[in-house]
Design an enzyme around this catalytic site. Structure first.
Site, PDB file in Angstrom:
ATOM      1  N   TYR A 150       5.385  -5.168  -6.195  1.00  0.00           N
ATOM      2  CA  TYR A 150       4.530  -4.502  -7.169  1.00  0.00           C
ATOM      3  C   TYR A 150       5.458  -4.018  -8.287  1.00  0.00           C
ATOM      4  O   TYR A 150       6.539  -3.478  -8.012  1.00  0.00           O
ATOM      5  CB  TYR A 150       3.775  -3.337  -6.518  1.00  0.00           C
ATOM      6  CG  TYR A 150       2.751  -2.738  -7.438  1.00  0.00           C
ATOM      7  CD1 TYR A 150       1.614  -3.459  -7.806  1.00  0.00           C
ATOM      8  CD2 TYR A 150       2.928  -1.469  -7.966  1.00  0.00           C
ATOM      9  CE1 TYR A 150       0.681  -2.926  -8.682  1.00  0.00           C
ATOM     10  CE2 TYR A 150       1.989  -0.923  -8.830  1.00  0.00           C
ATOM     11  CZ  TYR A 150       0.877  -1.659  -9.188  1.00  0.00           C
ATOM     12  OH  TYR A 150      -0.045  -1.133 -10.065  1.00  0.00           O
ATOM     13  N   GLU A 159       5.956   3.955   1.923  1.00  0.00           N
ATOM     14  CA  GLU A 159       6.737   5.112   1.464  1.00  0.00           C
ATOM     15  C   GLU A 159       7.105   6.052   2.610  1.00  0.00           C
ATOM     16  O   GLU A 159       8.122   6.725   2.548  1.00  0.00           O
ATOM     17  CB  GLU A 159       6.003   5.863   0.352  1.00  0.00           C
ATOM     18  CG  GLU A 159       4.796   6.646   0.793  1.00  0.00           C
ATOM     19  CD  GLU A 159       4.009   7.253  -0.356  1.00  0.00           C
ATOM     20  OE1 GLU A 159       3.448   8.336  -0.148  1.00  0.00           O
ATOM     21  OE2 GLU A 159       3.940   6.657  -1.442  1.00  0.00           O
ATOM     22  N   GLY A 208       0.838  -1.195   0.000  1.00  0.00           N
ATOM     23  CA  GLY A 208       0.000   0.000   0.000  1.00  0.00           C
ATOM     24  C   GLY A 208       0.869   1.239   0.000  1.00  0.00           C
ATOM     25  O   GLY A 208       2.051   1.188  -0.330  1.00  0.00           O
ATOM     26  N   ARG A 209       0.292   2.356   0.405  1.00  0.00           N
ATOM     27  CA  ARG A 209       1.059   3.600   0.419  1.00  0.00           C
ATOM     28  C   ARG A 209       1.875   3.788   1.685  1.00  0.00           C
ATOM     29  O   ARG A 209       2.800   4.590   1.721  1.00  0.00           O
ATOM     30  CB  ARG A 209       0.127   4.781   0.206  1.00  0.00           C
ATOM     31  CG  ARG A 209      -0.379   4.784  -1.229  1.00  0.00           C
ATOM     32  CD  ARG A 209      -1.163   5.986  -1.648  1.00  0.00           C
ATOM     33  NE  ARG A 209      -0.840   7.196  -0.958  1.00  0.00           N
ATOM     34  CZ  ARG A 209      -1.732   8.102  -0.591  1.00  0.00           C
ATOM     35  NH1 ARG A 209      -3.006   7.923  -0.855  1.00  0.00           N
ATOM     36  NH2 ARG A 209      -1.375   9.202   0.010  1.00  0.00           N
ATOM     37  N   CYS A 238       3.816  -6.216  -2.582  1.00  0.00           N
ATOM     38  CA  CYS A 238       3.391  -4.929  -3.114  1.00  0.00           C
ATOM     39  C   CYS A 238       4.487  -3.880  -2.894  1.00  0.00           C
ATOM     40  O   CYS A 238       5.596  -4.034  -3.356  1.00  0.00           O
ATOM     41  CB  CYS A 238       2.045  -4.537  -2.492  1.00  0.00           C
ATOM     42  SG  CYS A 238       1.225  -3.135  -3.284  1.00  0.00           S
ATOM     43  N   HIS A 239       4.175  -2.813  -2.159  1.00  0.00           N
ATOM     44  CA  HIS A 239       5.132  -1.742  -1.891  1.00  0.00           C
ATOM     45  C   HIS A 239       5.940  -1.971  -0.617  1.00  0.00           C
ATOM     46  O   HIS A 239       6.817  -1.184  -0.290  1.00  0.00           O
ATOM     47  CB  HIS A 239       4.410  -0.404  -1.798  1.00  0.00           C
ATOM     48  CG  HIS A 239       3.895   0.102  -3.103  1.00  0.00           C
ATOM     49  ND1 HIS A 239       2.839  -0.487  -3.773  1.00  0.00           N
ATOM     50  CD2 HIS A 239       4.287   1.149  -3.878  1.00  0.00           C
ATOM     51  CE1 HIS A 239       2.601   0.169  -4.897  1.00  0.00           C
ATOM     52  NE2 HIS A 239       3.464   1.168  -4.990  1.00  0.00           N
TER      53      HIS A 239
END
Length: 194
Positions: free
Chosen positions: A143, A97, A93-94, A123-124
């Site tokens: 991802y 980051e 997900g975000r 993913c991330h």
């Protein structure tokens, strides 16, 4: 016949706008087979919630993001000691980051690699592992948009769910069946890949 595994203590690092399915599904699936999972987030306490995001793949150049559920944390990050855990889960997900900017997150991740304990990410999530400097020499996936960061961190990127040593990686929540199965094999001490 379904057999309940011997429970392990697992740590899951999450944050606001982590991918909903990538937090909820492994959290519940790992508990369903007898593992205990502590979900933590920097600057939040046990009982606090993180907001999740649902990433949907509809044929566009990237995913569509919508608001997901509130996910309740089960432990306080500043109170946990990574050495008390048998494995680590880093959803995508975000959230990765910004989670990768916390020293406590990076130190926790490094512990699992230095101790050669099972780690599952997708993913991330590998953005955190790249920032922790632990990907050198691994074969892994993520991802696809995170591929450049993974390769810059010294890994070989592949286009499939992969187990290499202590690390299990997947591209996104559609990989859950194979990704979770490979992580469970790793937790049980079984080899899943040469």
């Amino acid at each position: 016949m379904w057999v309940k595994t011997m429970g392990k203590q697992l740590l899951m690092i999450v944050g606001d706008f982590g991918e909903d399915y990538e937090i909820m599904v492994p959290f519940q699936a790992l508990q369903a087979v007898g593992h205990e999972v502590d979900a933590v987030c920097p600057e939040k306490d046990a009982g606090d919630v993180v907001k999740t995001a649902i990433h949907d793949f509809r044929g566009d150049q990237t995913y569509l993001e919508e608001r997901g559920h509130d996910f309740q944390l089960t432990a306080t990050m500043s109170d946990v000691d990574p050495s008390d855990y048998d494995g680590l889960v880093v959803p995508g997900g975000r959230a990765p980051e910004y989670l990768r900017t916390y020293d406590a997150v990076l130190d926790a991740v490094r512990h699992f690699f230095e101790a050669d304990k099972p780690v599952a990410t997708l993913c991330h999530g590998p953005q955190i592992l790249a920032a922790a400097g632990v990907l050198e020499g691994y074969e892994m996936t993520s991802y696809p948009a995170v591929r450049p960061e993974c390769e810059a961190a010294g890994c070989t990127w592949v286009d499939e769910v992969t187990t290499d040593g202590n690390l299990v990686t997947g591209q996104a929540w559609p990989d859950h069946p194979e990704w979770i199965a490979q992580f469970l094999d790793l937790l049980d001490g079984e080899e899943t890949r040469d």
